[in-house]
Design a protein around this motif. Structure first.
Motif, mmCIF file in Angstrom:
data_model
loop_
_atom_site.group_PDB
_atom_site.id
_atom_site.type_symbol
_atom_site.label_atom_id
_atom_site.label_comp_id
_atom_site.label_asym_id
_atom_site.label_seq_id
_atom_site.Cartn_x
_atom_site.Cartn_y
_atom_site.Cartn_z
ATOM 1 N N ALA A 96 11.951 10.623 16.827
ATOM 2 C CA ALA A 96 13.310 10.303 16.389
ATOM 3 C C ALA A 96 14.106 11.586 16.161
ATOM 4 C CB ALA A 96 13.266 9.464 15.122
ATOM 5 N N ALA A 97 15.414 11.493 16.344
ATOM 6 C CA ALA A 97 16.280 12.665 16.319
ATOM 7 C C ALA A 97 16.110 13.558 15.078
ATOM 8 C CB ALA A 97 17.728 12.231 16.482
ATOM 9 N N PRO A 98 16.023 12.995 13.871
ATOM 10 C CA PRO A 98 15.948 13.879 12.695
ATOM 11 C C PRO A 98 14.719 14.771 12.654
ATOM 12 C CG PRO A 98 16.556 11.636 12.056
ATOM 13 C CD PRO A 98 16.110 11.579 13.480
ATOM 14 N N TRP A 99 13.685 14.429 13.428
ATOM 15 C CA TRP A 99 12.426 15.163 13.353
ATOM 16 C C TRP A 99 12.236 16.182 14.478
ATOM 17 C CZ3 TRP A 99 9.183 14.714 9.247
ATOM 18 C CH2 TRP A 99 9.336 13.601 8.420
ATOM 19 N N ARG A 100 13.051 16.145 15.492
ATOM 20 C CA ARG A 100 12.747 16.898 16.708
ATOM 21 C C ARG A 100 12.679 18.400 16.500
ATOM 22 N NH1 ARG A 100 16.733 13.083 20.421
ATOM 23 N NH2 ARG A 100 15.510 11.177 20.064
ATOM 24 N N ASP A 101 13.544 18.936 15.684
ATOM 25 C CA ASP A 101 13.533 20.374 15.457
ATOM 26 C C ASP A 101 12.313 20.836 14.673
ATOM 27 O OD1 ASP A 101 15.908 20.620 16.807
ATOM 28 O OD2 ASP A 101 17.164 20.656 15.007
ATOM 29 N N ARG A 102 11.615 19.910 14.063
ATOM 30 C CA ARG A 102 10.446 20.267 13.248
ATOM 31 C C ARG A 102 9.137 20.161 14.027
ATOM 32 N NH1 ARG A 102 11.051 16.912 7.734
ATOM 33 N NH2 ARG A 102 9.024 17.907 7.407
ATOM 34 N N VAL A 117 9.440 6.115 3.927
ATOM 35 C CA VAL A 117 8.176 6.616 4.462
ATOM 36 C C VAL A 117 8.270 6.647 5.990
ATOM 37 C CG1 VAL A 117 5.699 6.184 4.717
ATOM 38 C CG2 VAL A 117 6.836 5.759 2.513
ATOM 39 N N PRO A 118 8.088 7.814 6.622
ATOM 40 C CA PRO A 118 8.115 7.882 8.087
ATOM 41 C C PRO A 118 6.874 7.238 8.685
ATOM 42 C CG PRO A 118 7.572 10.021 7.162
ATOM 43 C CD PRO A 118 7.915 9.134 6.000
ATOM 44 N N VAL A 119 7.004 6.775 9.928
ATOM 45 C CA VAL A 119 5.929 6.021 10.580
ATOM 46 C C VAL A 119 5.602 6.633 11.938
ATOM 47 C CG1 VAL A 119 5.170 3.763 11.412
ATOM 48 C CG2 VAL A 119 6.730 3.917 9.453
ATOM 49 N N LEU A 120 4.310 6.785 12.180
ATOM 50 C CA LEU A 120 3.778 7.181 13.479
ATOM 51 C C LEU A 120 3.077 5.976 14.082
ATOM 52 C CD1 LEU A 120 2.715 9.009 15.774
ATOM 53 C CD2 LEU A 120 0.953 9.819 14.194
ATOM 54 N N VAL A 121 3.531 5.527 15.264
ATOM 55 C CA VAL A 121 2.916 4.392 15.943
ATOM 56 C C VAL A 121 1.972 4.908 17.022
ATOM 57 C CG1 VAL A 121 3.320 2.388 17.436
ATOM 58 C CG2 VAL A 121 4.827 2.824 15.482
ATOM 59 N N ASP A 122 0.696 4.565 16.889
ATOM 60 C CA ASP A 122 -0.307 4.837 17.916
ATOM 61 C C ASP A 122 -0.221 3.703 18.924
ATOM 62 O OD1 ASP A 122 -2.565 4.965 19.517
ATOM 63 O OD2 ASP A 122 -3.949 5.420 17.884
ATOM 64 N N GLY A 162 0.785 -1.227 0.000
ATOM 65 C CA GLY A 162 0.000 0.000 0.000
ATOM 66 C C GLY A 162 0.818 1.279 0.000
ATOM 67 N N LEU A 163 2.115 1.179 0.247
ATOM 68 C CA LEU A 163 2.967 2.368 0.283
ATOM 69 C C LEU A 163 3.169 2.936 -1.118
ATOM 70 C CD1 LEU A 163 5.675 1.050 2.772
ATOM 71 C CD2 LEU A 163 3.899 2.754 3.276
ATOM 72 N N ARG A 164 3.197 4.260 -1.189
ATOM 73 C CA ARG A 164 3.448 4.942 -2.456
ATOM 74 C C ARG A 164 4.640 5.879 -2.258
ATOM 75 N NH1 ARG A 164 -2.770 6.741 -4.031
ATOM 76 N NH2 ARG A 164 -3.596 4.639 -4.393
ATOM 77 N N PRO A 165 5.849 5.375 -2.452
ATOM 78 C CA PRO A 165 7.036 6.214 -2.253
ATOM 79 C C PRO A 165 6.950 7.503 -3.049
ATOM 80 C CG PRO A 165 7.654 3.920 -2.580
ATOM 81 C CD PRO A 165 6.193 4.012 -2.878
ATOM 82 N N GLY A 166 7.325 8.591 -2.400
ATOM 83 C CA GLY A 166 7.255 9.889 -3.041
ATOM 84 C C GLY A 166 5.934 10.587 -2.829
ATOM 85 N N ARG A 167 4.912 9.836 -2.450
ATOM 86 C CA ARG A 167 3.604 10.434 -2.206
ATOM 87 C C ARG A 167 3.149 10.205 -0.767
ATOM 88 N NH1 ARG A 167 -2.097 9.635 -5.616
ATOM 89 N NH2 ARG A 167 -3.303 11.099 -4.329
ATOM 90 N N THR A 168 3.385 9.000 -0.244
ATOM 91 C CA THR A 168 2.990 8.703 1.136
ATOM 92 C C THR A 168 3.927 9.449 2.078
ATOM 93 O OG1 THR A 168 2.263 6.487 0.465
ATOM 94 C CG2 THR A 168 2.530 6.899 2.816
ATOM 95 N N ARG A 169 3.418 10.476 2.724
ATOM 96 C CA ARG A 169 4.235 11.301 3.612
ATOM 97 C C ARG A 169 4.264 10.780 5.040
ATOM 98 N NH1 ARG A 169 5.029 16.579 2.937
ATOM 99 N NH2 ARG A 169 6.223 16.313 4.873
ATOM 100 N N LEU A 170 3.286 9.928 5.381
ATOM 101 C CA LEU A 170 3.241 9.380 6.742
ATOM 102 C C LEU A 170 2.402 8.117 6.745
ATOM 103 C CD1 LEU A 170 3.996 9.891 9.778
ATOM 104 C CD2 LEU A 170 1.717 10.899 10.011
ATOM 105 N N LEU A 171 2.899 7.109 7.449
ATOM 106 C CA LEU A 171 2.136 5.894 7.728
ATOM 107 C C LEU A 171 1.784 5.896 9.208
ATOM 108 C CD1 LEU A 171 1.071 2.993 7.200
ATOM 109 C CD2 LEU A 171 3.409 2.190 7.619
ATOM 110 N N VAL A 172 0.505 5.754 9.517
ATOM 111 C CA VAL A 172 0.029 5.698 10.900
ATOM 112 C C VAL A 172 -0.453 4.281 11.168
ATOM 113 C CG1 VAL A 172 -1.567 6.632 12.613
ATOM 114 C CG2 VAL A 172 -0.672 8.115 10.789
#
Length: 393
Positions: free
Chosen positions: A235-241, A190-195, A154-164
């Motif tokens: 994760a470290a790469p995202w903290r400043d954002r 694709v970055p991932v957010l775990v609920d 189901g992932l669409r590299p370049g378009r899927t900005r987040l997987l939850v």
């Protein structure tokens, strides 16, 4: 196939809670239950706050919050410097969504097992930004390998900005292979957010071992913390954002203080949360986990038998430590969210049993939990009384 024996009660555990003894509280997963000792710890903090509000809020409170965060993050196996305390998992999800900078053409991918409020948050952010929400159907009986395959396809590299994705689903009590899902998603950038709303206190998986870009979990469910206590790990790469939903005086300090400090917020739940973990450790973390999972499994079989559901039709959550269990309701019952809520209210009022009733994919489900204050007799009593109530419907 015989019904498994319930676990031995943990001596004295029931007395740690102020729950109404006339009610069977079989839905710990929704709002938890705060032990009396933790209630008192929070009340002492409230008393301190009200005795001198100016001193409480201006002299060392930021450091006290950070100390509590470090304690909670350490228990969960998360980086304290990459974690922030938030009010609940849904708040953590909202923080992440609005920090991504979604644009038209982007998509947020999730599964049809997602929590309702999280799905609403995704839909709102997509409406606001012009992005698209896409939901992957995942069969309830899908194996870990099948779940990973479905997500990968189901992932669409370049378009899927987040997987939850949920670590343990709320509606269907299904344990998902989040570490494997994260690995596949990262192969496609694709970055991932775990609920992980139900993970803290119930599941032993260290947060950092999952490898997710974002992870949010409640400590006021299975960690015995006061309500309004959750951890967002980034994760470290995202903290400043990462930006707060509301800007306050710690904005220039950066993450995580800019997320945690919300001026006159009631911080006593966060400060008292370590007392909840102290209670859990005093009872024995592994002992509590094993007891609760075994009791939930017993309740599932007993109530399932009462409703005439063959053991083979009782969903397996996919993990031995899961203290949530699902039972299918008879056809035509609780097939919508409104009908499920009405039935849940009726069971509480007429049977003095607090349960969760879910509607998922047009099927009504009864969700039961196991907790140290529960007894086998409560599930047995529900198994006897529930069929007659359902027959009237």
């Amino acid at each position: 196939m015989s019904v498994p024996q319930p676990p031995e009660p943990i001596p004295g555990a029931r007395l740690l809670f102020s729950l109404d003894p006339a009610v069977s509280h079989l839905n710990h997963g929704s709002f938890g239950a705060v032990p009396i000792g933790v209630q008192r710890a929070q009340q002492r903090l409230r008393d301190e706050m009200e005795a001198n509000p100016l001193r409480f809020f201006t002299q060392g409170l930021v450091d006290r919050i950070a100390h509590s965060r470090r304690h909670l993050a350490g228990f969960l196996g998360a980086d304290p410097d990459g974690s922030a305390l938030v009010g609940n998992t849904t708040t953590g999800v909202a923080v992440v969504l609005q920090s991504l900078g979604l644009r038209p053409g982007d998509e947020v991918l999730s599964t049809d097992h997602g929590y309702g409020a999280v799905s609403l948050a995704i839909q709102r952010e997509c409406r606001r930004t012009g992005a698209v929400s896409r939901v992957l159907p995942v069969p309830l009986a899908a194996t870990d390998e099948q779940v990973v395959q479905i997500v990968s396809a189901g992932l669409r590299p370049g378009r899927t900005r987040l997987l939850v994705v949920d670590q343990l689903t709320s509606a269907t009590a299904k344990l998902l292979p989040v570490a494997a899902i994260v690995g596949v998603a990262h192969e496609h950038d694709v970055p991932v957010l775990v609920d992980a709303a139900h993970a803290p206190g119930m599941l032993p998986t260290p947060v950092d071992s999952i490898g997710a870009d974002f992870w949010a979990g409640n400590l006021h469910k299975w960690g015995y913390a006061p309500r309004g206590t959750a951890l967002l790990a980034v994760a470290a790469p995202w903290r400043d954002r990462i930006e707060p939903l509301v800007v306050s005086w710690e904005q220039d300090t950066g993450y995580p203080a800019r997320i945690e400090w919300q001026a006159t917020l009631d911080y006593t739940p966060w400060l008292a949360a370590p007392a909840g973990l102290f209670t859990l450790r005093s009872l024995g973390v592994d002992r509590v986990r094993e007891h609760n999972a075994a009791l939930a499994a017993y309740g599932q079989r007993v109530v399932g038998d009462g409703l005439g559901v063959p053991p083979a039709q009782l969903p397996d959550p996919g993990g031995p430590g899961v203290a949530l269990r699902l039972i299918p309701l008879p056809a035509g019952i609780a097939t919508t969210i409104d009908a499920a809520r009405a039935l849940q209210t009726q069971i509480g009022a007429r049977l003095a049993a607090e349960v969760a009733v879910m509607s998922w994919n047009g099927q009504g489900w009864l969700r039961l939990t196991g907790q140290v204050y529960n007894t086998a007799a409560e599930y047995e009593r529900l198994a006897v009384r529930l069929p007659a109530l359902l027959a009237q419907r």
